[in-house]
Scaffold this motif. Structure first.
Motif, mmCIF file in Angstrom:
data_model
loop_
_atom_site.group_PDB
_atom_site.id
_atom_site.type_symbol
_atom_site.label_atom_id
_atom_site.label_comp_id
_atom_site.label_asym_id
_atom_site.label_seq_id
_atom_site.Cartn_x
_atom_site.Cartn_y
_atom_site.Cartn_z
ATOM 1 N N ASP A 50 20.135 12.459 -4.371
ATOM 2 C CA ASP A 50 19.573 11.736 -3.233
ATOM 3 C C ASP A 50 18.189 11.220 -3.583
ATOM 4 O OD1 ASP A 50 21.830 12.442 -1.885
ATOM 5 O OD2 ASP A 50 20.876 13.845 -0.509
ATOM 6 N N ASN A 51 17.967 9.948 -3.336
ATOM 7 C CA ASN A 51 16.672 9.346 -3.628
ATOM 8 C C ASN A 51 16.576 8.040 -2.857
ATOM 9 O OD1 ASN A 51 14.520 7.811 -5.329
ATOM 10 N ND2 ASN A 51 14.491 9.882 -6.179
ATOM 11 N N LEU A 52 15.412 7.773 -2.290
ATOM 12 C CA LEU A 52 15.245 6.549 -1.512
ATOM 13 C C LEU A 52 15.384 5.301 -2.376
ATOM 14 C CD1 LEU A 52 14.416 5.069 1.135
ATOM 15 C CD2 LEU A 52 12.052 5.224 0.313
ATOM 16 N N THR A 53 14.867 5.357 -3.601
ATOM 17 C CA THR A 53 14.671 4.137 -4.381
ATOM 18 C C THR A 53 15.401 4.110 -5.714
ATOM 19 O OG1 THR A 53 12.561 3.596 -3.343
ATOM 20 C CG2 THR A 53 12.869 2.810 -5.584
ATOM 21 N N PHE A 54 15.525 5.243 -6.397
ATOM 22 C CA PHE A 54 16.014 5.250 -7.771
ATOM 23 C C PHE A 54 17.378 5.927 -7.880
ATOM 24 C CE2 PHE A 54 11.420 5.108 -7.835
ATOM 25 C CZ PHE A 54 11.178 4.038 -8.682
ATOM 26 N N ARG A 55 18.219 5.403 -8.791
ATOM 27 C CA ARG A 55 19.569 5.949 -8.966
ATOM 28 C C ARG A 55 19.550 7.258 -9.769
ATOM 29 N NH1 ARG A 55 23.708 1.981 -8.538
ATOM 30 N NH2 ARG A 55 25.178 3.623 -9.063
ATOM 31 N N MET A 56 18.875 7.317 -10.906
ATOM 32 C CA MET A 56 18.696 8.523 -11.713
ATOM 33 C C MET A 56 20.018 9.180 -12.138
ATOM 34 S SD MET A 56 15.425 10.229 -9.735
ATOM 35 C CE MET A 56 15.324 11.595 -10.892
ATOM 36 N N PRO A 57 20.943 8.455 -12.788
ATOM 37 C CA PRO A 57 22.178 9.076 -13.272
ATOM 38 C C PRO A 57 21.879 10.176 -14.290
ATOM 39 C CG PRO A 57 21.861 6.936 -14.304
ATOM 40 C CD PRO A 57 20.817 7.048 -13.235
ATOM 41 N N TRP A 69 9.989 10.147 -4.207
ATOM 42 C CA TRP A 69 11.007 9.335 -3.546
ATOM 43 C C TRP A 69 12.246 10.114 -3.077
ATOM 44 C CZ3 TRP A 69 8.119 7.122 -7.565
ATOM 45 C CH2 TRP A 69 7.413 5.955 -7.222
ATOM 46 N N ALA A 70 12.242 11.430 -3.168
ATOM 47 C CA ALA A 70 13.427 12.205 -2.789
ATOM 48 C C ALA A 70 13.159 13.079 -1.566
ATOM 49 C CB ALA A 70 13.882 13.079 -3.957
ATOM 50 N N PRO A 71 14.214 13.415 -0.817
ATOM 51 C CA PRO A 71 14.086 14.418 0.256
ATOM 52 C C PRO A 71 14.063 15.808 -0.377
ATOM 53 C CG PRO A 71 16.358 13.636 0.126
ATOM 54 C CD PRO A 71 15.585 12.849 -0.882
ATOM 55 N N LEU A 72 13.005 16.570 -0.117
ATOM 56 C CA LEU A 72 12.780 17.823 -0.843
ATOM 57 C C LEU A 72 12.395 18.958 0.081
ATOM 58 C CD1 LEU A 72 10.524 16.261 -3.633
ATOM 59 C CD2 LEU A 72 12.908 16.946 -3.925
ATOM 60 N N ASP A 73 12.602 20.194 -0.400
ATOM 61 C CA ASP A 73 12.032 21.344 0.294
ATOM 62 C C ASP A 73 10.709 21.707 -0.379
ATOM 63 O OD1 ASP A 73 12.524 23.002 -1.985
ATOM 64 O OD2 ASP A 73 14.532 23.465 -1.255
ATOM 65 N N ALA A 74 9.947 22.571 0.266
ATOM 66 C CA ALA A 74 8.586 22.871 -0.186
ATOM 67 C C ALA A 74 8.569 23.530 -1.564
ATOM 68 C CB ALA A 74 7.889 23.762 0.836
ATOM 69 N N GLU A 75 9.535 24.393 -1.822
ATOM 70 C CA GLU A 75 9.570 25.073 -3.114
ATOM 71 C C GLU A 75 9.781 24.079 -4.259
ATOM 72 O OE1 GLU A 75 12.001 28.698 -5.377
ATOM 73 O OE2 GLU A 75 12.480 28.152 -3.309
ATOM 74 N N ARG A 76 10.700 23.150 -4.059
ATOM 75 C CA ARG A 76 10.957 22.147 -5.085
ATOM 76 C C ARG A 76 9.750 21.226 -5.272
ATOM 77 N NH1 ARG A 76 12.995 21.179 -9.846
ATOM 78 N NH2 ARG A 76 13.813 19.056 -10.118
ATOM 79 N N ARG A 123 -4.507 11.868 -9.376
ATOM 80 C CA ARG A 123 -4.824 10.779 -8.448
ATOM 81 C C ARG A 123 -4.000 9.561 -8.834
ATOM 82 N NH1 ARG A 123 -9.858 13.032 -9.448
ATOM 83 N NH2 ARG A 123 -10.255 11.573 -11.158
ATOM 84 N N LEU A 124 -3.596 8.801 -7.827
ATOM 85 C CA LEU A 124 -2.901 7.544 -8.069
ATOM 86 C C LEU A 124 -3.573 6.455 -7.234
ATOM 87 C CD1 LEU A 124 0.981 8.034 -8.253
ATOM 88 C CD2 LEU A 124 -0.582 7.255 -10.043
ATOM 89 N N PRO A 125 -4.677 5.908 -7.710
ATOM 90 C CA PRO A 125 -5.346 4.841 -6.952
ATOM 91 C C PRO A 125 -4.529 3.564 -7.023
ATOM 92 C CG PRO A 125 -6.334 5.040 -9.119
ATOM 93 C CD PRO A 125 -5.322 6.160 -9.005
ATOM 94 N N PRO A 126 -4.785 2.599 -6.147
ATOM 95 C CA PRO A 126 -4.087 1.307 -6.237
ATOM 96 C C PRO A 126 -4.281 0.685 -7.624
ATOM 97 C CG PRO A 126 -5.281 1.480 -4.168
ATOM 98 C CD PRO A 126 -5.712 2.647 -4.998
ATOM 99 N N ASP A 175 0.799 -1.226 0.000
ATOM 100 C CA ASP A 175 0.000 0.000 0.000
ATOM 101 C C ASP A 175 0.835 1.281 0.000
ATOM 102 O OD1 ASP A 175 -1.563 -2.196 0.608
ATOM 103 O OD2 ASP A 175 -2.767 -1.201 2.122
ATOM 104 N N ASN A 176 2.028 1.245 0.598
ATOM 105 C CA ASN A 176 2.835 2.463 0.731
ATOM 106 C C ASN A 176 3.878 2.602 -0.375
ATOM 107 O OD1 ASN A 176 4.467 0.335 1.549
ATOM 108 N ND2 ASN A 176 5.434 1.471 3.222
ATOM 109 N N ALA A 177 3.827 1.750 -1.395
ATOM 110 C CA ALA A 177 4.893 1.716 -2.406
ATOM 111 C C ALA A 177 5.066 3.050 -3.115
ATOM 112 C CB ALA A 177 4.619 0.617 -3.426
ATOM 113 N N LEU A 178 3.973 3.784 -3.314
ATOM 114 C CA LEU A 178 4.050 5.056 -4.039
ATOM 115 C C LEU A 178 3.816 6.260 -3.133
ATOM 116 C CD1 LEU A 178 2.144 4.136 -7.342
ATOM 117 C CD2 LEU A 178 4.503 3.684 -6.706
ATOM 118 N N ASP A 179 3.821 6.070 -1.831
ATOM 119 C CA ASP A 179 3.660 7.211 -0.923
ATOM 120 C C ASP A 179 4.866 8.132 -1.026
ATOM 121 O OD1 ASP A 179 1.354 6.026 -0.105
ATOM 122 O OD2 ASP A 179 2.034 5.520 1.920
ATOM 123 N N ALA A 180 4.628 9.430 -0.942
ATOM 124 C CA ALA A 180 5.721 10.401 -1.004
ATOM 125 C C ALA A 180 6.596 10.280 0.236
ATOM 126 C CB ALA A 180 5.167 11.809 -1.123
#
Length: 387
Positions: free
Chosen positions: A372-379, A171-178, A73-76, A50-55
């Motif tokens: 920085d990202n919890l899940t993805f590398r994003m080179p 999936w990233a640590p962000l500030d409000a503006e970003r 919206r992102l429903p299951p 259930d939490n796979a796509l939670d911010a």
């Protein structure tokens, strides 16, 4: 550690299950061992998706208003769907990405990659540095996906920007503006997806015909455009970078003593684009020797599981074909195993086969940098030149 987990090596000491707090103080149970990661992935009743796509960074009101303005919206649907509708949705997507349909794209993709490699080689011969991410890897998976699944008529650049924005927003640590800027980018393209979902053919039409509501069609398209192509772009760049530093493997590819398929699997084990994935405990349980209260956020360290000494002989060495190499969890496991695994493997195999000679004798000008990202590398780039 959470947001740069790919930098951790297998020989660093970690418990089987570690309690780690993130940048906003939320506690997570990080699962590090292959057997335990697989146990969680294959037990959807105890560990739900259930939490796979939670911010990861809670979305502030201003950004939520932007998303709401685009009716986002992102429903299951797929990755975050632990309900009864998941198998039917997955089956339709799996049919669109059937191995026989994937295999039929190989000749076309091989021709395209050869054209690009020839152009890149000519530029390198003149002493010009080349970004292999931008010039070879970045858009290939999207172009292949568009031949398998009808997609909205949008420029490649716009789709890529949307996909990367979504990976950062959730999936990233962000500030409000970003967050607000990303919400606008994701929301705008979500509107395009919603319009296409109402009339598009191919996968969208199949989902509609099966009776799935518009939000499910949009959700499936959203996830395909993020997980179905962006992660493969990342993997191709990471694998090319790794191979550039593996002259023995490149020599084996050229003389036929090393199999392309083995190189791809070892690359998935050592350089997976998806380094973690999440689950939530549905009930009080234990994982190994660790008590897991219901509601616990669980971070499955897929990249570290691939380097588990209990599973692979030489955890940190690139040895195609070594014992345990193919037991990686780069595509997950269980009911939510990546439905596009054969597509990603085919694309990587073509790129490896066609670039083995090109990569020999290159000097790295700029290594890939991953935010920085919890899940993805994003080179972001991989720049090389001839020695």
């Amino acid at each position: 550690m959470l947001f740069r987990s790919w930098a951790q090596t297998a020989d660093a000491h970690w418990p089987d299950v570690a309690r780690v707090s993130d940048h906003v103080g939320v506690a997570h149970l990080v699962v590090t061992r292959h057997a335990l990661v697989r146990q969680v992935l294959t037990d959807p009743a105890t560990y739900r998706p259930d939490n796979a796509l939670d911010a990861v960074t809670p979305v502030p009101v201003a950004a939520l208003r932007v998303l709401a303005g685009h009716r986002f919206r992102l429903p299951p649907t797929l990755a975050n769907n632990g309900g009864a509708s998941h198998p039917a949705i997955r089956a339709i997507v799996a049919d669109a990405l059937h191995p026989s349909r994937v295999a039929a794209q190989r000749p076309w993709l091989t021709g395209l990659v050869r054209e690009r490699v020839a152009r890149i080689g000519a530029a390198l011969d003149t002493g010009t540095p080349v970004d292999l991410h931008a010039e070879l890897a970045a858009d290939l998976p999207l172009l292949v996906l568009a031949r398998l699944v009808e997609l909205p008529d949008a420029p490649v650049g716009a789709v890529k920007e949307f996909a990367r924005a979504a990976l950062e927003l959730f999936w990233a640590p962000l500030d409000a503006e970003r967050q607000q800027a990303l919400a606008a980018e994701v929301g705008r393209f979500h509107r395009v997806l919603r319009e296409f979902a109402a009339t598009g053919g191919g996968l969208a039409g199949s989902l509609r015909s099966a009776g799935h509501p518009p939000d499910v069609v949009v959700g499936a398209l959203f996830f395909l455009l993020v997980a179905g192509q962006e992660t493969t772009s990342q993997f191709l760049t990471l694998l090319l970078h790794r191979l550039a530093g593996e002259p023995t493997v490149l020599a084996g590819l050229r003389d036929g003593t090393v199999a392309v398929a083995d190189v791809v699997e070892e690359g998935l084990r050592l350089e997976p684009p998806i380094v973690t994935w999440r689950r939530v405990a549905a009930l009080d349980t234990t994982l190994g020797a660790t008590a897991v209260p219901a509601g616990s956020s669980i971070v499955l360290w897929l990249a570290r599981a691939g380097r588990d000494p209990a599973t692979v002989e030489a955890p940190d060495e690139f040895r195609p074909g070594q014992r345990g190499s193919r037991r990686h969890l780069a595509f997950g496991a269980g009911a939510h195993r990546c439905v596009g695994d054969q597509l990603a493997r085919m694309e990587a195999a073509v790129v490896v086969a066609e670039t083995a000679a090109l990569l020999d004798g290159l000097t790295v000008v700029r290594e890939p940098w991953c935010p920085d990202n919890l899940t993805f590398r994003m080179p972001d780039a991989f720049v090389v030149r001839r020695r």
